[in-house]
Design a protein around this motif. Structure first.
Motif, PDB file in Angstrom:
ATOM      1  N   ILE A 183       1.031  -1.161   0.023  1.00  0.00           N
ATOM      2  CA  ILE A 183       0.015   0.065   0.043  1.00  0.00           C
ATOM      3  C   ILE A 183       0.881   1.139  -0.026  1.00  0.00           C
ATOM      4  O   ILE A 183       1.943   1.245   0.768  1.00  0.00           O
ATOM      5  CB  ILE A 183      -0.863  -0.038   1.187  1.00  0.00           C
ATOM      6  N   LYS A 184       0.436   2.123  -0.832  1.00  0.00           N
ATOM      7  CA  LYS A 184       1.106   3.712  -0.753  1.00  0.00           C
ATOM      8  C   LYS A 184       0.266   4.491  -0.247  1.00  0.00           C
ATOM      9  O   LYS A 184      -0.915   4.611  -0.706  1.00  0.00           O
ATOM     10  CB  LYS A 184       1.761   3.951  -2.473  1.00  0.00           C
ATOM     11  N   PHE A 185       0.689   5.459   0.606  1.00  0.00           N
ATOM     12  CA  PHE A 185      -0.072   6.465   1.150  1.00  0.00           C
ATOM     13  C   PHE A 185       0.681   7.735   1.440  1.00  0.00           C
ATOM     14  O   PHE A 185       1.895   7.547   1.680  1.00  0.00           O
ATOM     15  CB  PHE A 185      -0.792   5.801   2.495  1.00  0.00           C
ATOM     16  N   ARG A 186      -0.049   8.917   1.741  1.00  0.00           N
ATOM     17  CA  ARG A 186       0.626  10.030   2.394  1.00  0.00           C
ATOM     18  C   ARG A 186      -0.145  10.199   3.717  1.00  0.00           C
ATOM     19  O   ARG A 186      -1.110  10.244   3.811  1.00  0.00           O
ATOM     20  CB  ARG A 186       0.326  11.049   1.292  1.00  0.00           C
ATOM     21  N   GLY A 187       0.922  10.351   4.500  1.00  0.00           N
ATOM     22  CA  GLY A 187       0.705  10.287   6.007  1.00  0.00           C
ATOM     23  C   GLY A 187       1.858  10.520   6.849  1.00  0.00           C
ATOM     24  O   GLY A 187       3.099  10.548   6.260  1.00  0.00           O
ATOM     25  N   THR A 188       1.695  10.389   8.169  1.00  0.00           N
ATOM     26  CA  THR A 188       2.729  10.358   9.278  1.00  0.00           C
ATOM     27  C   THR A 188       3.029   9.056   9.855  1.00  0.00           C
ATOM     28  O   THR A 188       3.585   9.129  10.801  1.00  0.00           O
ATOM     29  CB  THR A 188       2.542  11.420  10.080  1.00  0.00           C
ATOM     30  N   GLY A 189       1.759   7.991   9.592  1.00  0.00           N
ATOM     31  CA  GLY A 189       2.138   6.703  10.347  1.00  0.00           C
ATOM     32  C   GLY A 189       1.197   5.683   9.799  1.00  0.00           C
ATOM     33  O   GLY A 189       0.356   6.022   8.834  1.00  0.00           O
ATOM     34  N   LYS A 239       4.386   5.629  13.840  1.00  0.00           N
ATOM     35  CA  LYS A 239       3.680   6.744  13.843  1.00  0.00           C
ATOM     36  C   LYS A 239       4.599   7.948  14.137  1.00  0.00           C
ATOM     37  O   LYS A 239       4.277   9.150  14.420  1.00  0.00           O
ATOM     38  CB  LYS A 239       2.627   7.082  15.133  1.00  0.00           C
ATOM     39  N   ASP A 240       5.764   7.833  13.731  1.00  0.00           N
ATOM     40  CA  ASP A 240       6.683   8.930  14.041  1.00  0.00           C
ATOM     41  C   ASP A 240       7.270   9.313  12.516  1.00  0.00           C
ATOM     42  O   ASP A 240       8.489   9.937  12.308  1.00  0.00           O
ATOM     43  CB  ASP A 240       7.925   8.335  14.682  1.00  0.00           C
ATOM     44  N   LEU A 241       6.612   9.174  11.278  1.00  0.00           N
ATOM     45  CA  LEU A 241       6.977   9.421  10.100  1.00  0.00           C
ATOM     46  C   LEU A 241       6.885  10.863   9.683  1.00  0.00           C
ATOM     47  O   LEU A 241       5.838  11.510  10.330  1.00  0.00           O
ATOM     48  CB  LEU A 241       6.213   8.349   9.209  1.00  0.00           C
ATOM     49  N   ALA A 242       7.770  11.470   8.759  1.00  0.00           N
ATOM     50  CA  ALA A 242       7.486  12.769   8.116  1.00  0.00           C
ATOM     51  C   ALA A 242       6.398  12.669   7.294  1.00  0.00           C
ATOM     52  O   ALA A 242       5.970  11.745   6.568  1.00  0.00           O
ATOM     53  CB  ALA A 242       8.827  13.091   7.599  1.00  0.00           C
ATOM     54  N   ARG A 269      -1.014  13.085  11.398  1.00  0.00           N
ATOM     55  CA  ARG A 269      -0.924  14.081  12.615  1.00  0.00           C
ATOM     56  C   ARG A 269      -1.330  15.522  12.297  1.00  0.00           C
ATOM     57  O   ARG A 269      -1.058  15.779  11.043  1.00  0.00           O
ATOM     58  CB  ARG A 269       0.258  13.856  13.770  1.00  0.00           C
ATOM     59  N   GLU A 270      -1.693  16.224  13.146  1.00  0.00           N
ATOM     60  CA  GLU A 270      -2.402  17.732  12.952  1.00  0.00           C
ATOM     61  C   GLU A 270      -0.739  18.381  12.495  1.00  0.00           C
ATOM     62  O   GLU A 270       0.425  18.302  13.132  1.00  0.00           O
ATOM     63  CB  GLU A 270      -2.793  18.379  14.057  1.00  0.00           C
ATOM     64  N   PRO A 274       1.436  23.898   6.336  1.00  0.00           N
ATOM     65  CA  PRO A 274       1.222  23.053   5.242  1.00  0.00           C
ATOM     66  C   PRO A 274       2.206  22.351   4.428  1.00  0.00           C
ATOM     67  O   PRO A 274       3.355  22.970   4.645  1.00  0.00           O
ATOM     68  CB  PRO A 274       0.253  23.968   4.441  1.00  0.00           C
ATOM     69  N   PRO A 275       2.073  21.115   4.098  1.00  0.00           N
ATOM     70  CA  PRO A 275       3.330  20.654   3.504  1.00  0.00           C
ATOM     71  C   PRO A 275       3.666  21.277   2.094  1.00  0.00           C
ATOM     72  O   PRO A 275       2.730  21.535   1.484  1.00  0.00           O
ATOM     73  CB  PRO A 275       2.546  19.332   2.956  1.00  0.00           C
ATOM     74  N   THR A 276       4.752  21.487   2.084  1.00  0.00           N
ATOM     75  CA  THR A 276       5.389  22.332   0.621  1.00  0.00           C
ATOM     76  C   THR A 276       5.194  21.685  -0.432  1.00  0.00           C
ATOM     77  O   THR A 276       4.989  22.098  -1.565  1.00  0.00           O
ATOM     78  CB  THR A 276       6.791  22.665   1.034  1.00  0.00           C
ATOM     79  N   GLU A 277       5.252  20.335  -0.357  1.00  0.00           N
ATOM     80  CA  GLU A 277       5.060  19.690  -1.565  1.00  0.00           C
ATOM     81  C   GLU A 277       3.717  19.586  -2.508  1.00  0.00           C
ATOM     82  O   GLU A 277       3.707  19.375  -3.566  1.00  0.00           O
ATOM     83  CB  GLU A 277       5.131  17.901  -1.211  1.00  0.00           C
ATOM     84  N   HIS A 278       2.729  20.069  -1.693  1.00  0.00           N
ATOM     85  CA  HIS A 278       1.235  20.557  -2.243  1.00  0.00           C
ATOM     86  C   HIS A 278       1.332  21.831  -2.779  1.00  0.00           C
ATOM     87  O   HIS A 278       0.277  22.243  -3.298  1.00  0.00           O
ATOM     88  CB  HIS A 278       0.223  20.029  -1.309  1.00  0.00           C
ATOM     89  N   ARG A 279       2.276  22.635  -2.459  1.00  0.00           N
ATOM     90  CA  ARG A 279       2.019  24.005  -2.632  1.00  0.00           C
ATOM     91  C   ARG A 279       2.258  24.494  -4.175  1.00  0.00           C
ATOM     92  O   ARG A 279       2.884  24.023  -4.892  1.00  0.00           O
ATOM     93  CB  ARG A 279       3.003  24.965  -1.995  1.00  0.00           C
ATOM     94  N   SER A 280       1.050  25.238  -4.597  1.00  0.00           N
ATOM     95  CA  SER A 280       1.109  25.843  -5.889  1.00  0.00           C
ATOM     96  C   SER A 280       1.465  27.350  -5.968  1.00  0.00           C
ATOM     97  O   SER A 280       0.917  28.015  -5.122  1.00  0.00           O
ATOM     98  CB  SER A 280      -0.214  25.791  -6.489  1.00  0.00           C
ATOM     99  N   THR A 281       2.316  27.720  -6.793  1.00  0.00           N
ATOM    100  CA  THR A 281       2.486  29.151  -6.983  1.00  0.00           C
ATOM    101  C   THR A 281       1.856  29.652  -7.998  1.00  0.00           C
ATOM    102  O   THR A 281       1.913  29.470  -9.022  1.00  0.00           O
ATOM    103  CB  THR A 281       4.130  29.001  -7.217  1.00  0.00           C
TER     104      THR A 281
END
Length: 426
Positions: A183-189, A239-242, A269-270, A274-281
Motif C-alpha cells: 500500500i502507498k499512502f501520504r501521511g505520518t504513520g 507513527k513517527d514518520l514525516a 497528525r495535525e 502546510p506541506p510544501t510538496e502540495h504548494r502551488s505558486t
C-alpha cells in the motif's frame, strides 16, 4: 455621522502551477477591494473575491477523509508611510477525496492592518500561494480496498466467522514467502492489522527502505503464546514518520505457514504548517496597477448633540426675558471640536431658534462646527440675527426733550426770583 470611505477595485489575473495544480495551469481572477482613505488608529481592511477562469482545477494528491483544506494567501506590497507585505488569508474545507479529484478553492480572502501613523501608502498586488492541508486523524483501509495491491499468491477469504472479530469480516491470506501486499499512502504513520492465531508464520513489515520489523502473530501483546483466533489486531505500527508518500510492504517469512492481512490503519497528525510538496505558486499575468491611500490624522469621535429646534421663542435656552421686556443673549459657550471623519454644523432657523444638520466628509480629517449664538445683538458678530427695533422709541425721545426744556425754563425763573429777593434786602 461617520464618513463612508471610497473603495477602489483592482482586478488581478493569476496563473498557478506546481503542487496541487498538477500538470495543468490553473487560472484565477481576483478582485481586491481597497479603501482609498483610512483614519489614523483605524483598520485598513482589504477584501478579495476569487474565481476560476477556465476548466482546470486544483486536484487532490491522494485519498483523504473529509476535512482537508485548500488555503490561499494573497499578498499586497505596501510602500510609502508603511513598508512591507499585507497578507490575505482564506481557506475552504473539502469533502472526502480521491486522487485527482477536483477541489474547490476559497471564494474570498480578507486581511486587515492597524494604521498607527499618518501618510500616503501605495498598495500593489503581488503573487499568491495555494496550499493543501490534509486532515488530521486516522483512516482504516480494508484489505479488499483497491489501494492495496497483491502478488498472485494472496487470496481473499470473505465471510469469516463473527467470533474471529475480523474488520468487515474478511481477510487476505498467503503462505508464499515471495508474495507481497503493498500500500502507498501520504501521511505520518500506519498500523498493520491482522490476526493473533496459533500456527501462523512470522511477518516482515517494511516501510520505505526500513525492512527491520518482524512480527510473530502467534503471540499476544505481552509475548505469550495465544490459544485463540483474534482478528482486527494491530500487530505493528509506526507513527513517527514525516508527512510524505510512504510505501508499506507485508510478506511471509516462514515457508508454508500462512499469514493474514485484515486492514491498514493510516495516520496523519495535525500540522502547524502546510506541506510544501502540495504548494502551488501563482504569478500575476496582467498589470493590475497600484492604489494610493491616505491615512489621515485624528481618531473618530461622536459629534456634539444639538437640542431639537422649536418655534416657541420662550423655549429657546439661549434667550431669556429681561425686566424691560428686551431679549438678552447668553454668552457663547465653548464646545470641543473633535477631529476625525465627522462634520457637524448648526445653522440658524427663523429668528430665535437653531437646528442641526450633519454631513460626512471622506477626507483624512474634518472639523466639527457648532452654532454658538442663536440670535446676535446689534453690533455683534454676524452669526445670527439682530433683535427687532422697539416701535415706541421715538415717543420716548420726544417726551424726554419736553421734560428737559421744562426743567431749563423752571430753573431760569427760579434764578430770577431769587435775584429779586436779594435786591429788595439791599
Amino acid at each position: 455621522m461617520p464618513a463612508q470611505a471610497d473603495t477602489f477595485s483592482l482586478v488581478v489575473d493569476y496563473s498557478c502551477t506546481g503542487g496541487i495544480a498538477g500538470s495543468d495551469e490553473v487560472k484565477l481572477k481576483a478582485r481586491v477591494q481597497i479603501p482609498t482613505t483610512v483614519q489614523q488608529n483605524g483598520m485598513l481592511k482589504l477584501g478579495w473575491t476569487i474565481e476560476h477562469v477556465n476548466t482546470p482545477r486544483f486536484k487532490s494528491p491522494d485519498y483523504y477523509a473529509e476535512g482537508a483544506k485548500v488555503s490561499l494567501i494573497g499578498n499586497v506590497k505596501l510602500d510609502g508611510a508603511w513598508n512591507g507585505t499585507l497578507e490575505a488569508h482564506g481557506s475552504k474545507d473539502q469533502p472526502a477525496l480521491k486522487p485527482g479529484q477536483p477541489m474547490s478553492a476559497p471564494e474570498g480572502l480578507s486581511s486587515e492592518a492597524h494604521m498607527t501613523d499618518t501618510g500616503v501608502i501605495k498598495l500593489t498586488p503581488q503573487g499568491m500561494t495555494v496550499d493543501f492541508v490534509p486532515p488530521a486523524g486516522e483512516v482504516v483501509v480494508n484489505n479488499d480496498d483497491p489501494r492495496v495491491s497483491y502478488d498472485a499468491g494472496w487470496a481473499l477469504h470473505p465471510g469469516t466467522p463473527v467470533e474471529y472479530g475480523d474488520w468487515l469480516r474478511d481477510v487476505h491470506t498467503t503462505s508464499t514467502r515471495t508474495d507481497e501486499a503493498v500500500i502507498k499512502f501520504r501521511g505520518t504513520g500506519f498500523e498493520y492489522i491482522g490476526r493473533e492465531q496459533p500456527g501462523l508464520g512470522r511477518v516482515r513489515v517494511s516501510i520505505d527502505d526500513d525492512h527491520s520489523a518482524v512480527v510473530d502473530p502467534t503471540k499476544d501483546s505481552s509475548g505469550n503464546p495465544t490459544a485463540t483466533i483474534k482478528g482486527n489486531v494491530s500487530l505493528w505500527e509506526r507513527k513517527d514518520l514525516a508527512y510524505a508518500q510512504h510505501t508499506v510492504r507485508v510478506r511471509s517469512i516462514d515457508l508454508g505457514k500462512p499469514i493474514h492481512l485484515d486492514a491498514f490503519k493510516l495516520h496523519t497528525r495535525e500540522m502547524i504548517n502546510p506541506p510544501t510538496e502540495h504548494r502551488s505558486t501563482c504569478t500575476i499575468t496582467n498589470n493590475p496597477g497600484t492604489v494610493e491611500i491616505t491615512v489621515g490624522g485624528g481618531s473618530p469621535s461622536t459629534p456634539p448633540t444639538t437640542p431639537p429646534p422649536t418655534d416657541d421663542p420662550t423655549d429657546d435656552p439661549t434667550s431669556t426675558a429681561s425686566p424691560s421686556g428686551n431679549p438678552s443673549v447668553t454668552p457663547p459657550q465653548h464646545n470641543p471640536w473633535p477631529t476625525g471623519s465627522h462634520v457637524s454644523v448648526v445653522v440658524p432657523r427663523g429668528s430665535t431658534s437653531a437646528s442641526a444638520s450633519t454631513s460626512a466628509s471622506a477626507g483624512p480629517t474634518a472639523t466639527n462646527y457648532r452654532a454658538q449664538v442663536a440670535s446676535t445683538p446689534s453690533g455683534g458678530v454676524d452669526t445670527g440675527e439682530a433683535p427687532e427695533q422697539e416701535t415706541g422709541s421715538y415717543g420716548l425721545i420726544a417726551g424726554g426733550s419736553l421734560l428737559l426744556m421744562g426743567s431749563a425754563t423752571g430753573g431760569l425763573l427760579l434764578r430770577r426770583r431769587r435775584a429779586g429777593h436779594a435786591g429788595g434786602m439791599n
